[in-house]
Write an enzyme that holds these catalytic residues in place. Sequence first.
Site, PDB file in Angstrom:
ATOM      1  N   LYS A  17      95.988  56.473  26.909  1.00  0.00           N
ATOM      2  CA  LYS A  17      95.933  56.881  28.325  1.00  0.00           C
ATOM      3  C   LYS A  17      94.647  57.655  28.637  1.00  0.00           C
ATOM      4  O   LYS A  17      94.116  57.532  29.729  1.00  0.00           O
ATOM      5  CB  LYS A  17      97.182  57.643  28.753  1.00  0.00           C
ATOM      6  CG  LYS A  17      97.328  58.980  28.108  1.00  0.00           C
ATOM      7  CD  LYS A  17      98.504  59.738  28.655  1.00  0.00           C
ATOM      8  CE  LYS A  17      98.774  60.977  27.848  1.00  0.00           C
ATOM      9  NZ  LYS A  17      97.652  61.785  27.368  1.00  0.00           N
ATOM     10  N   ARG A  90     104.180  66.822  31.901  1.00  0.00           N
ATOM     11  CA  ARG A  90     104.711  66.358  30.624  1.00  0.00           C
ATOM     12  C   ARG A  90     106.170  66.728  30.423  1.00  0.00           C
ATOM     13  O   ARG A  90     106.745  66.406  29.387  1.00  0.00           O
ATOM     14  CB  ARG A  90     103.888  66.975  29.488  1.00  0.00           C
ATOM     15  CG  ARG A  90     102.845  66.023  28.928  1.00  0.00           C
ATOM     16  CD  ARG A  90     102.071  66.763  27.856  1.00  0.00           C
ATOM     17  NE  ARG A  90     101.615  65.889  26.803  1.00  0.00           N
ATOM     18  CZ  ARG A  90     100.341  65.591  26.608  1.00  0.00           C
ATOM     19  NH1 ARG A  90      99.420  66.032  27.408  1.00  0.00           N
ATOM     20  NH2 ARG A  90      99.996  64.823  25.597  1.00  0.00           N
ATOM     21  N   ARG A 128      90.934  58.151  14.858  1.00  0.00           N
ATOM     22  CA  ARG A 128      90.454  58.534  16.191  1.00  0.00           C
ATOM     23  C   ARG A 128      89.399  59.642  16.105  1.00  0.00           C
ATOM     24  O   ARG A 128      89.519  60.572  15.317  1.00  0.00           O
ATOM     25  CB  ARG A 128      91.649  59.027  17.008  1.00  0.00           C
ATOM     26  CG  ARG A 128      91.265  59.436  18.409  1.00  0.00           C
ATOM     27  CD  ARG A 128      92.375  59.135  19.349  1.00  0.00           C
ATOM     28  NE  ARG A 128      93.236  60.311  19.483  1.00  0.00           N
ATOM     29  CZ  ARG A 128      94.235  60.363  20.336  1.00  0.00           C
ATOM     30  NH1 ARG A 128      94.542  59.329  21.087  1.00  0.00           N
ATOM     31  NH2 ARG A 128      94.966  61.429  20.427  1.00  0.00           N
ATOM     32  N   ARG A 161      90.629  65.356  15.707  1.00  0.00           N
ATOM     33  CA  ARG A 161      91.508  66.390  16.264  1.00  0.00           C
ATOM     34  C   ARG A 161      92.456  66.969  15.219  1.00  0.00           C
ATOM     35  O   ARG A 161      92.956  66.256  14.367  1.00  0.00           O
ATOM     36  CB  ARG A 161      92.322  65.805  17.428  1.00  0.00           C
ATOM     37  CG  ARG A 161      91.493  65.741  18.689  1.00  0.00           C
ATOM     38  CD  ARG A 161      92.180  64.985  19.768  1.00  0.00           C
ATOM     39  NE  ARG A 161      93.574  65.356  19.992  1.00  0.00           N
ATOM     40  CZ  ARG A 161      94.292  64.897  20.994  1.00  0.00           C
ATOM     41  NH1 ARG A 161      93.747  64.082  21.877  1.00  0.00           N
ATOM     42  NH2 ARG A 161      95.545  65.260  21.141  1.00  0.00           N
ATOM     43  N   ARG A 172     104.638  65.153  17.962  1.00  0.00           N
ATOM     44  CA  ARG A 172     104.187  64.897  19.335  1.00  0.00           C
ATOM     45  C   ARG A 172     104.958  63.728  19.928  1.00  0.00           C
ATOM     46  O   ARG A 172     105.282  63.703  21.111  1.00  0.00           O
ATOM     47  CB  ARG A 172     102.677  64.599  19.345  1.00  0.00           C
ATOM     48  CG  ARG A 172     101.839  65.842  19.099  1.00  0.00           C
ATOM     49  CD  ARG A 172     100.409  65.514  18.770  1.00  0.00           C
ATOM     50  NE  ARG A 172      99.711  64.864  19.862  1.00  0.00           N
ATOM     51  CZ  ARG A 172      98.642  64.090  19.715  1.00  0.00           C
ATOM     52  NH1 ARG A 172      98.148  63.880  18.510  1.00  0.00           N
ATOM     53  NH2 ARG A 172      98.068  63.538  20.747  1.00  0.00           N
TER      54      ARG A 172
HETATM   55  P1  AMP Z   1      96.501  65.327  24.821  1.00  0.00           P
HETATM   56  O1  AMP Z   1      95.037  65.508  24.683  1.00  0.00           O
HETATM   57  O2  AMP Z   1      96.894  64.940  26.225  1.00  0.00           O
HETATM   58  O3  AMP Z   1      97.081  64.418  23.786  1.00  0.00           O
HETATM   59  O4  AMP Z   1      97.163  66.778  24.577  1.00  0.00           O
HETATM   60  C1  AMP Z   1      97.012  67.450  23.339  1.00  0.00           C
HETATM   61  C2  AMP Z   1      97.909  68.670  23.255  1.00  0.00           C
HETATM   62  O5  AMP Z   1      97.593  69.589  24.318  1.00  0.00           O
HETATM   63  C3  AMP Z   1      99.390  68.399  23.440  1.00  0.00           C
HETATM   64  O6  AMP Z   1     100.020  67.968  22.237  1.00  0.00           O
HETATM   65  C4  AMP Z   1      99.885  69.779  23.886  1.00  0.00           C
HETATM   66  O7  AMP Z   1      99.981  70.688  22.800  1.00  0.00           O
HETATM   67  C5  AMP Z   1      98.760  70.246  24.795  1.00  0.00           C
HETATM   68  N1  AMP Z   1      99.000  69.776  26.200  1.00  0.00           N
HETATM   69  C6  AMP Z   1      98.307  68.834  26.887  1.00  0.00           C
HETATM   70  N2  AMP Z   1      98.826  68.643  28.114  1.00  0.00           N
HETATM   71  C7  AMP Z   1      99.888  69.482  28.199  1.00  0.00           C
HETATM   72  C8  AMP Z   1     100.857  69.756  29.206  1.00  0.00           C
HETATM   73  N3  AMP Z   1     100.867  69.110  30.382  1.00  0.00           N
HETATM   74  N4  AMP Z   1     101.806  70.687  28.941  1.00  0.00           N
HETATM   75  C9  AMP Z   1     101.836  71.351  27.786  1.00  0.00           C
HETATM   76  N5  AMP Z   1     100.973  71.140  26.779  1.00  0.00           N
HETATM   77  C10 AMP Z   1      99.996  70.216  26.970  1.00  0.00           C
END
Ligand code: AMP
Length: 220
Positions: A17, A90, A128, A161, A172
């Site tokens: 995404k 989320r 990644r 990451r 996750r």
């Molecule tokens: P992403 O880069 O979108 O995969 O997000 C990586 C991590 O950031 C997630 O596993 C959460 O720990 C934190 N995170 C990102 N977006 C949110 C959100 N909307 N609410 C809470 N934690 C978030």
Amino acid sequence: MKPKQIIILIGGPGSGKGTQAELLAKKMGIQVLSPGTILRKAIEKKTVIGKKAAPYIKKGILVPDDIVSSLVIKRIAKIRKGIILDGFPRNQVQVKLLGDYLKNQNTKNLVIEVAIPLRTAIKRISGRLTCNNCGESYHVEYKPPRRKNICDQCGKRLIVRSDSKEKVVKTRWQIYRYETKPIADYYKQNRHYLYRKVDGTKDIETVFESVYNIVKKEND
Ligand code: AMP
């Protein structure tokens, strides 16, 4: 006045995404808002928010709603044309917060779910590479950068990451399944949002074609 376009991208870890959000933003000339990218930058810079968020991100669990929501709503309020939300909302609390904010705004709300199974997610996430500066993501096999470990977009060094380990990916994934996925069902039934789903297992260009076709159709 023309309504602002809000595009909410929903998808599990490794669904692509983030990549789709970046492609769509370029094509449409609008911004991406990714709390994940903002938080990773904050962690690198060791800001107050970064220090608070770090342990959650490392474990693969959601950062507390108050931290993320204020960060997101503040930024949405500033947009002119439209925005792509990559990773927000989320969970139900964030859906409510966003809904309350959008209620008084002149927006057109489109939700696109990028669907993939867990085995594809694990395969994609191992390998990644991410740019902490501009948020662009790469994959050693499926989307390598032109220069090894260097971002094509901004020239900064790419990182692996800290939440890419298989155990963390599984956590996750569980969080996605139990907290985020149910919000897709909510959006499907809410008349203020248009909900669409794409098959995220295809290659980047094919998925993008589906995503862009949806957006184009809704804007014609
Ligand atoms: P992403 O880069 O979108 O995969 O997000 C990586 C991590 O950031 C997630 O596993 C959460 O720990 C934190 N995170 C990102 N977006 C949110 C959100 N909307 N609410 C809470 N934690 C978030």
